[in-house]
Scaffold this active site. Structure first.
Site, PDB file in Angstrom:
ATOM      1  CD  GLU A  30      -4.629   4.288  -1.554  1.00 37.63           C
ATOM      2  OE1 GLU A  30      -4.838   4.558  -0.459  1.00 37.63           O
ATOM      3  OE2 GLU A  30      -5.407   4.130  -2.410  1.00 37.63           O
TER       4      GLU A  30
ATOM      5  CG  ASN B 150      -4.680  11.443  -5.136  1.00 35.59           C
ATOM      6  OD1 ASN B 150      -4.217  11.288  -6.240  1.00 35.59           O
ATOM      7  ND2 ASN B 150      -5.616  10.276  -4.889  1.00 35.59           N
TER       8      ASN B 150
ATOM      9  CG  HIS C  54      -7.724  12.697  -8.259  1.00 38.03           C
ATOM     10  ND1 HIS C  54      -7.648  11.745  -7.258  1.00 38.03           N
ATOM     11  CD2 HIS C  54      -8.335  13.745  -7.713  1.00 38.03           C
ATOM     12  CE1 HIS C  54      -8.665  11.998  -6.385  1.00 38.03           C
ATOM     13  NE2 HIS C  54      -9.008  13.322  -6.478  1.00 38.03           N
TER      14      HIS C  54
ATOM     15  CG  ASP D  21      -2.033   1.183   1.107  1.00 37.94           C
ATOM     16  OD1 ASP D  21      -2.964   0.607   0.385  1.00 37.94           O
ATOM     17  OD2 ASP D  21      -1.737   2.268   1.585  1.00 37.94           O
TER      18      ASP D  21
ATOM     19  CG  ASP E  53      -4.724   8.692 -11.835  1.00 36.57           C
ATOM     20  OD1 ASP E  53      -5.050   8.033 -10.750  1.00 36.57           O
ATOM     21  OD2 ASP E  53      -5.420   9.097 -12.691  1.00 36.57           O
TER      22      ASP E  53
END
Length: 360
Positions: A269, A234, A239, A226, A243
């Site tokens: 994530e 973010n 975002h 994670d 990404d």
């Protein structure tokens, strides 16, 4: 920032496509199964790739004499969402139409060959008659010669028509092969969409679970990862940048594993790595390398070159116990991941169930 992408899937073998579809029909007839698009998809996967995910599941049904329409549909539905099933039906109709077209052409050609055989029979009979009368003919043999010439002329006409028909048939075959290639590619695209994450090209959660199930009784160690404090990335950078970080982390994972290992974006994530035939002790070395490589990586915003700061991951691992289902392995790896989170992040923890004690 490095962005990871998967190589394109190679096209299927065009020539074999019709044979596979024919074998599907034969299999269904032998097992008294009514074909529909879902059943066709399951049987096609079994015949085309017995060692693949669908092939293994259908193979187990065959080995246990448990092949039923409901069982095949259930397998097919694991590999396609509602939209995918609709597209599969369209593709399978196309394959069926292609089979009908080619079959009709072959039957027409066979009928034409039968006519040729009759013409050759006439020539043979005339030649036999001429040979039998060779010692006794004293009259003018021209009537018999004229008859032979007429038969020969007819045969030349027939052969010319055959050459034209074969040329046309070759064009039809090439056209139908192109159709099959497009249909096969669409099926492969559908399979890829169903089992892969479009952003990273990695397996998605469904693809991972299917792959774990296909491992059968093999041992493996599962790593759950994670990205730490991902929401901050973010919130601070947007975002699209988040990404890009996800794609970059996925690329690092692919660099750290073997070709036969599995890497998946499990959701958001979170990632998963499956290391077949690998003990937790060996897998810990891989996990530590992954953690270190990501922590040392320089993440910058592409447009401005601004640093995103240090990006780290927390990792949890668990080795599969004998006869343990994949869902239980995921649960234990997740619990180890939570320990890494609670322990301060940017670290590796393993489930230490007794059967997998870290001893050589």
């Amino acid at each position: 920032m490095t962005v990871h992408s998967q190589p394109a899937t190679p096209p299927a073998n065009n020539t074999a496509s019709l044979l596979i579809a024919s074998e599907v029909i034969t299999f269904a007839h032998r097992h008294v199964i009514a074909l529909d698009p879902e059943i066709f998809a399951a049987l096609h996967g079994y015949i085309a790739d017995p060692a693949g995910e669908i092939g293994i599941l259908v193979g187990r049904l065959v080995a246990g004499h448990l092949v039923t329409e409901d069982a095949l549909r259930d397998i097919a539905r694991r590999f396609a969402d509602p939209e995918g099933r609709s597209r599969t039906r369209t593709v399978q109709r196309g394959v069926a139409e292609t089979l009908v077209t080619v079959t009709e052409r072959i039957q027409a050609h066979a009928t034409s060959l039968e006519e040729d055989d009759r013409v050759f029979g006439k020539i043979e009979s005339s030649l036999v008659a001429l040979h039998a009368g060779a010692d006794t003919i004293t009259a003018d043999p021209s009537p018999l010669a004229d008859a032979l010439l007429a038969v020969a002329s007819l045969q030349r006409t027939r052969l010319a028509a055959q050459r034209a028909a074969l040329a046309e048939f070759g064009e039809v075959i090439r056209s139908e092969q192109a159709k099959v290639a497009r249909l096969q590619q669409e099926l492969e695209d559908l399979r890829t969409e169903t089992h892969h994450d479009p952003m990273t090209g990695l397996l998605n959660r469904r693809g991972l679970e299917t792959s774990l199930e296909s491992l059968g009784d093999r041992s493996y160690t599962l790593l759950m990862l994670d990205i730490d404090f991902f929401k901050r990335i973010n919130d601070a950078h947007g975002h699209p940048t988040g990404d890009a970080v996800i794609k970059s982390v996925g690329g690092v994972l692919k660099q750290c594993v073997r070709d036969n290992d599995l890497v998946a974006r499990y959701g958001g994530e979170e990632f998963a790595v499956v290391l077949p035939d690998t003990s937790p002790l060996s897998a810990e070395i891989v996990a530590t390398r992954i953690r270190a490589m990501i922590a040392a990586r320089q993440f910058v915003k592409r447009q401005s070159g601004k640093s995103l700061g240090k990006v780290t991951v927390s990792i949890g691992g668990a080795g599969r116990l004998s006869r343990e289902g994949w869902a239980a392995v995921v649960d234990r790896a997740d619990e180890a991941l939570y320990r890494s989170k609670r322990g301060g992040r940017d670290q590796v923890n393993f489930d230490m169930t007794k059967e997998w004690a870290r001893a050589s």
